[in-house]
Design a protein around this motif. Sequence first.
Motif, PDB file in Angstrom:
ATOM      1  N   SER A 120      46.101 -35.255  33.320  1.00 17.97           N
ATOM      2  CA  SER A 120      44.968 -34.484  32.785  1.00 17.97           C
ATOM      3  C   SER A 120      44.232 -33.744  33.764  1.00 17.97           C
ATOM      4  O   SER A 120      44.420 -33.664  34.949  1.00 17.97           O
ATOM      5  N   ARG A 123      37.902 -31.328  33.438  1.00 17.66           N
ATOM      6  CA  ARG A 123      36.916 -30.354  32.605  1.00 17.66           C
ATOM      7  C   ARG A 123      35.922 -29.809  33.701  1.00 17.66           C
ATOM      8  O   ARG A 123      35.213 -28.804  33.201  1.00 17.66           O
ATOM      9  N   ASP A 126      37.032 -26.879  34.879  1.00 17.19           N
ATOM     10  CA  ASP A 126      37.633 -25.829  34.070  1.00 17.19           C
ATOM     11  C   ASP A 126      36.785 -25.630  32.728  1.00 17.19           C
ATOM     12  O   ASP A 126      37.046 -26.344  31.424  1.00 17.19           O
ATOM     13  N   LEU A 127      35.424 -25.441  33.050  1.00 18.53           N
ATOM     14  CA  LEU A 127      34.542 -25.414  31.816  1.00 18.53           C
ATOM     15  C   LEU A 127      34.892 -24.469  30.423  1.00 18.53           C
ATOM     16  O   LEU A 127      34.634 -25.012  29.311  1.00 18.53           O
ATOM     17  N   ASP A 128      35.627 -23.440  30.708  1.00 20.59           N
ATOM     18  CA  ASP A 128      36.028 -22.760  29.675  1.00 20.59           C
ATOM     19  C   ASP A 128      37.355 -23.087  28.949  1.00 20.59           C
ATOM     20  O   ASP A 128      37.726 -22.396  28.015  1.00 20.59           O
ATOM     21  N   ARG A 129      37.906 -24.195  29.496  1.00 20.19           N
ATOM     22  CA  ARG A 129      39.203 -24.559  28.959  1.00 20.19           C
ATOM     23  C   ARG A 129      40.318 -23.580  28.702  1.00 20.19           C
ATOM     24  O   ARG A 129      40.687 -23.302  27.783  1.00 20.19           O
ATOM     25  N   ASN A 132      45.471 -26.096  30.363  1.00 19.21           N
ATOM     26  CA  ASN A 132      45.960 -27.423  30.021  1.00 19.21           C
ATOM     27  C   ASN A 132      46.879 -27.892  30.541  1.00 19.21           C
ATOM     28  O   ASN A 132      47.757 -27.168  31.254  1.00 19.21           O
ATOM     29  N   SER A 143      45.839 -21.766  27.705  1.00 24.17           N
ATOM     30  CA  SER A 143      44.876 -21.881  26.457  1.00 24.17           C
ATOM     31  C   SER A 143      44.345 -20.692  25.997  1.00 24.17           C
ATOM     32  O   SER A 143      44.079 -20.511  24.681  1.00 24.17           O
ATOM     33  N   LYS A 144      43.772 -20.029  26.771  1.00 28.56           N
ATOM     34  CA  LYS A 144      43.111 -18.666  26.567  1.00 28.56           C
ATOM     35  C   LYS A 144      43.517 -17.595  27.188  1.00 28.56           C
ATOM     36  O   LYS A 144      44.143 -17.606  28.145  1.00 28.56           O
ATOM     37  N   ILE A 156      41.110 -25.477  39.848  1.00 28.63           N
ATOM     38  CA  ILE A 156      41.019 -26.664  38.883  1.00 28.63           C
ATOM     39  C   ILE A 156      41.566 -27.929  39.740  1.00 28.63           C
ATOM     40  O   ILE A 156      42.000 -27.831  40.698  1.00 28.63           O
TER      41      ILE A 156
END
Length: 487
Positions: A120, A123, A126-129, A132, A143-144, A156
Motif C-alpha cells: 500500500s 497517503r 501522496d495527498l493528491d493520490r 497507486n 492515477s493522475k 512517497i
Amino acid sequence: AEIEYSIVDGDGSDVFDIITDKNTQEGIITVKKQLDFENKMLYTLRVEATNSHLDPRFLQLGPFKDTAVVKISVEDIDEPPMFSRPSYLIEVDEDAKEGSIIGEVVAQDPDITKNAIKYSVDRHTDLDRIFNIYSGNGSLFISKPLDREETPWHNITVIATEINNPKQSSQIPVFIRILDINDHAPEFAKYYETFVCENAKAGQLIQTVSAVDKDEPPRGHKFFFELVPEFAVHPNFSIVDNKDNTAGIMTRRNGYSRSKMSTYLLPVIIFDNDYPIQSSTGTLTIRVCACDSRGNMQSCNAEALLLPAGLSTGALIAILLCIIILLVLVVLFAALKRQRKKEPLIISKDDVRDNIVTYNDEGGGEEDTQAFDIGTLRNPEAREESKMRRDVIPETIFQIRRTAPLWENIDVQDFIHRRLKENDSDPAAPPYDSLATYAYEGNDSIANSLSSLESLTTDGNQDYDYLSDWGPRFKKLADMYGGEDSD
C-alpha cells in the motif's frame, strides 16, 4: 576458588562470548552479533573453565582446568517483511498515461512460514493520490496526469504488511523523478517597450529580445527568431537572429513620422530545437518618438505612450483594496457621527417622564345620564355623596371622599364653584379622560312667553297695549299690534 571461563573452539566464537559471575563463579554466555534464525539455527561451542589461583603445593596433582561442549539453538520469531533494497528510485516521463506502470517494489517475509505480503501507499506522502500500487505484486502505476513544471519530484512511502499478521509491517521510501518532455513553447522573456526615433537611419538596432522556456531539455535551450510569414519582408523593420538565444530588431528605412503612424506592431515567431518542436508568436509594440541627436527619447505621441501602458494584476488588486478600505472608513465615520447625534432615551435615572394617553371621545350631552347626574343642578338643595363614575372603570380603587355638608338654599352657581374647588384640592381625585361641562343660565325670567304659537288657542283678538308700558325699545312693536285695525 576463582574460575575463569573462555571459548576455545566452536562455530560461534565470533557470535558469542562468555564472562564469569563474580558472586557465583558461573559462566555467562552473551551474544556479540545479531542472530538470524533463517541463516543459522544451531551453534556449537567448546568452553574451558580454569582455576586462576593455583596452590604450588598441589601442582603435581595435574592441570586444574576442564572443558565442556555447549550447543546453542536459535528460536524463530515473527519478523516484519524485508524489502529487497533500502530505497527505490523510479524515473517516469512527464507524458505517461494514467494507469501505466512506472516501477515495482519487492518485499518478502524472512520467516520460514513465508507469509503472503500486501502493499500500500502511505497517503500522508501522496495527498493528491497521483500514484497507486497493486497490493498483490507491488507494481506502482499513475492515477493522475503528471506535470514536471509544477512538481519535478515525488517522494512517497510504500508499506509492506503481512496478511496473516497485520501488526508486522515495514516501510520503504520511493523517489520518483519526472522526466521532462517538450510540451511548452518558448516566449519572450519579458514585455519590451520598444521605440524608434523619427530621425532613425536604415539598419539601426532599436531592440534586442530574448526568450524563455519552461521545459528543460537535456542539451539545453536553443531558440530561433523570425518574422511571421505575412511579414517576412517587412517594409519598416527586420529581425536578425544572433544565434545565442537572442535577436535584434533593425530598421529598414530612413525616418519615421508620428503624424502618419505613431505605433507599429511587429509579430515575431520563436522556435525551440527539442522534439516535438514548439513555437509561439509574440508581438512587439514599437512607438515612434522624437529623439535628440544622440538617439535618446524625448517625447512620444500620447496615443503611443498609452497603448503599451498596462497595469499588472498586482497593481489592479492593490487599487481595488485601497478603494474598499476607503469605503469602509467612510461608512464607519458616518456610523460614528450618527451615533453621537442620537440622544439616549433616558439621560439619567432621575429623568422620569409621564406617559400621556389621549382619548378623543366626545360626551353625549344632557341625555348622557351615565357620564354625570344632572339632578344636582336641578335640585341644588339635594345632598349628594361622592360616587365613582359609572361610565369608566378606574384601574385603582380610590377612597371615597366625604364632602362637607352643603348649606340650605345654596345658589347653584356657588354650588358648582364649591364642587370644583373640592375636586381641584383633592389629591385622591382620579384624572378621568372625559370632560363634563355644567352651564348655569341664571334665575327665572319675569317675562311671559313671546311665542306666537299660543295665539291660535284664543278666539278673540289679543290685547297688546301692555307693550307700550315696556318702554321705547318695544314702541315699534306696540304700534304694530297695539292699535285697532282701521277700516
